[in-house]
Design a protein around this motif. Structure first.
Motif, short mmCIF file in Angstrom:
data_model
loop_
_atom_site.label_atom_id
_atom_site.label_comp_id
_atom_site.label_asym_id
_atom_site.label_seq_id
_atom_site.Cartn_x
_atom_site.Cartn_y
_atom_site.Cartn_z
N ASN A 206 53.52 -84.45 67.40
CA ASN A 206 53.96 -84.64 69.10
C ASN A 206 53.52 -85.76 69.69
O ASN A 206 53.87 -87.37 69.28
N ALA A 207 52.07 -85.35 69.41
CA ALA A 207 51.17 -86.36 69.93
C ALA A 207 51.30 -87.95 69.52
O ALA A 207 50.60 -88.72 69.41
N ALA A 208 51.41 -87.35 67.68
CA ALA A 208 50.85 -88.54 67.17
C ALA A 208 51.91 -89.21 66.93
O ALA A 208 51.90 -90.56 66.74
N MET A 209 53.00 -89.09 67.21
CA MET A 209 54.07 -90.12 67.58
C MET A 209 54.58 -91.19 68.45
O MET A 209 54.99 -91.72 68.34
N ARG A 210 53.46 -90.11 69.11
CA ARG A 210 53.42 -90.88 70.77
C ARG A 210 52.30 -91.78 70.64
O ARG A 210 53.91 -93.33 71.57
N ASP A 211 51.38 -91.31 70.06
CA ASP A 211 49.93 -92.67 69.57
C ASP A 211 50.50 -93.92 68.82
O ASP A 211 50.47 -95.16 69.03
N LEU A 212 52.00 -93.59 67.91
CA LEU A 212 52.35 -94.40 66.92
C LEU A 212 52.83 -95.75 67.33
O LEU A 212 52.41 -96.51 67.21
N ALA A 213 53.69 -94.92 68.35
CA ALA A 213 54.68 -96.08 69.42
C ALA A 213 53.83 -96.42 70.52
O ALA A 213 54.25 -97.30 70.50
N LEU A 214 52.85 -95.93 70.50
CA LEU A 214 52.05 -97.04 71.47
C LEU A 214 51.21 -98.03 70.97
O LEU A 214 50.55 -99.13 71.59
N GLY A 215 51.32 -98.07 69.53
CA GLY A 215 50.19 -98.98 69.01
C GLY A 215 48.70 -98.40 68.35
O GLY A 215 48.35 -99.17 68.19
N LYS A 216 48.62 -96.99 68.79
CA LYS A 216 47.45 -97.10 68.59
C LYS A 216 46.59 -97.01 67.67
O LYS A 216 47.77 -96.45 66.23
N ARG A 217 45.42 -97.60 66.99
CA ARG A 217 45.23 -97.24 65.49
C ARG A 217 44.84 -96.19 65.19
O ARG A 217 43.94 -95.91 64.44
N VAL A 218 43.89 -95.16 66.04
CA VAL A 218 43.04 -94.07 66.26
C VAL A 218 44.23 -92.82 66.96
O VAL A 218 43.59 -93.07 68.18
N SER A 219 44.43 -91.78 66.69
CA SER A 219 44.98 -91.16 68.06
C SER A 219 44.18 -89.80 67.55
O SER A 219 44.33 -88.93 67.01
N ILE A 220 43.75 -89.05 69.19
CA ILE A 220 43.16 -87.84 68.73
C ILE A 220 43.97 -87.28 70.02
O ILE A 220 44.20 -87.13 71.51
N PRO A 221 44.81 -85.79 69.05
CA PRO A 221 45.39 -85.40 70.06
C PRO A 221 44.97 -84.49 70.74
O PRO A 221 44.03 -83.60 70.24
N ASP A 222 45.25 -83.65 71.64
CA ASP A 222 44.78 -83.24 73.03
C ASP A 222 43.46 -83.22 73.52
O ASP A 222 42.73 -84.08 73.00
N VAL A 223 43.25 -83.89 75.10
CA VAL A 223 42.25 -83.96 76.06
C VAL A 223 41.27 -83.45 75.64
O VAL A 223 40.33 -83.90 75.75
N ARG A 224 40.82 -82.41 75.26
CA ARG A 224 39.97 -81.14 74.95
C ARG A 224 39.14 -81.61 73.39
O ARG A 224 37.73 -82.17 73.53
N TYR A 225 39.87 -82.67 72.62
CA TYR A 225 38.94 -83.13 71.72
C TYR A 225 38.91 -84.96 71.73
O TYR A 225 37.86 -84.65 71.18
N LYS A 226 39.66 -84.52 72.53
CA LYS A 226 39.13 -86.48 72.94
C LYS A 226 37.85 -86.64 73.75
O LYS A 226 36.77 -87.47 73.74
#
Length: 249
Positions: A206-226
């Motif tokens: 779900n986080a990946a699909m959201r980030d893809l829609a936002l045009g991000k080139r790198v998606s790190i799902p979850d604030v803990r791993y960010k």
């Protein structure tokens, strides 16, 4: 109806992508080595979501398997999810070189070849997306696995920049520890990993699909791993690599 091709589609993050995309109305092309399991998963998805599901058995560690998937991609898909991958339970010096080369074949060569097979059609149609599943390990130093995933991140960012079209997207997905079959298949002991670090595959997708829609080139799902990745940038690499090695063992 858009079409998505997913590698490593019978379990874990790949299966979660299949569920999410079927629910979104995508026709699916599922790629995995286990033909029987592939057929079972395809049947379940057809029944539950009422979408078209094509099974494509292929071993991406072989040239024949890669060629079969490349041919299907050239026929046209709207979304490619390069998810197939695996890990080793041993440290680098303990792993047979044949196994390391097989990892590079699946993690790097397959991602390269399949992305190159699908992008020309996407550029011609002026739409499409590629999600290359990497790992938070890409940002740390620990053996061939992290090195191969670092390549996936670098390759994805470079390819997205070269395509230069916001309607044709390329994104690296970098999850942390996810509750899947990944560690069990590699005979890895995960008892030392704190419970709060584990993610659910569906949430990652779900986080990946959201980030893809936002045009991000790198998606790190979850604030803990960010936070883990952000902190890691300010720690000397010698310390990071030593910590990663101890944690990996």
């Amino acid at each position: 109806m858009p079409t998505a091709l997913i590698t490593g589609a019978t379990a874990g993050i790949g299966a979660a992508f299949a569920r999410r995309l079927a629910a979104d109305g995508f026709s699916l092309v599922l790629v995995a080595r286990d033909e029987a399991r592939l057929g079972e998963i395809a049947g379940q998805l057809k029944l539950r979501y009422g979408v078209s599901v094509e099974s494509l058995p292929a071993d991406l560690a072989t040239d024949d398997g890669l060629a079969r998937v490349e041919a299907r991609l050239r026929d046209g898909v709207d979304l490619l999810v390069n998810n197939a991958g695996f890990g080793h339970p041993q440290n680098f010096l303990e792993v047979p070189v044949e196994d390391e080369l097989r990892m590079l074949k699946v993690h790097c060569e397959a991602v390269l070849r399949l992305t190159l097979a699908v992008l020309p059609g996407m550029k011609e149609r002026d739409r499409g997306a590629v999600i290359n599943v990497a790992s938070v390990a890409a940002f740390f130093v620990h053996g061939t696995y992290s090195a191969s995933k670092a390549w996936v991140v670098n390759f994805s960012e470079a390819t997205a920049a070269e395509v230069g079209n916001p309607r044709v997207k390329v994104m690296a997905l970098c999850p942390g520890f996810v509750r899947t079959e990944f560690h069990d298949r590699a005979y890895m002991d995960t008892s030392h990993i704190p419970g709060f670090l584990w993610l659910k595959a569906d949430n990652v997708v779900n986080a990946a699909m959201r980030d893809l829609a936002l045009g991000k080139r790198v998606s790190i799902p979850d604030v803990r791993y960010k936070a883990v990745v952000a902190i890691g940038k300010f720690v000397p690499r010698t310390i990071v690599s030593g910590t990663a090695a101890r944690f990996g063992r």
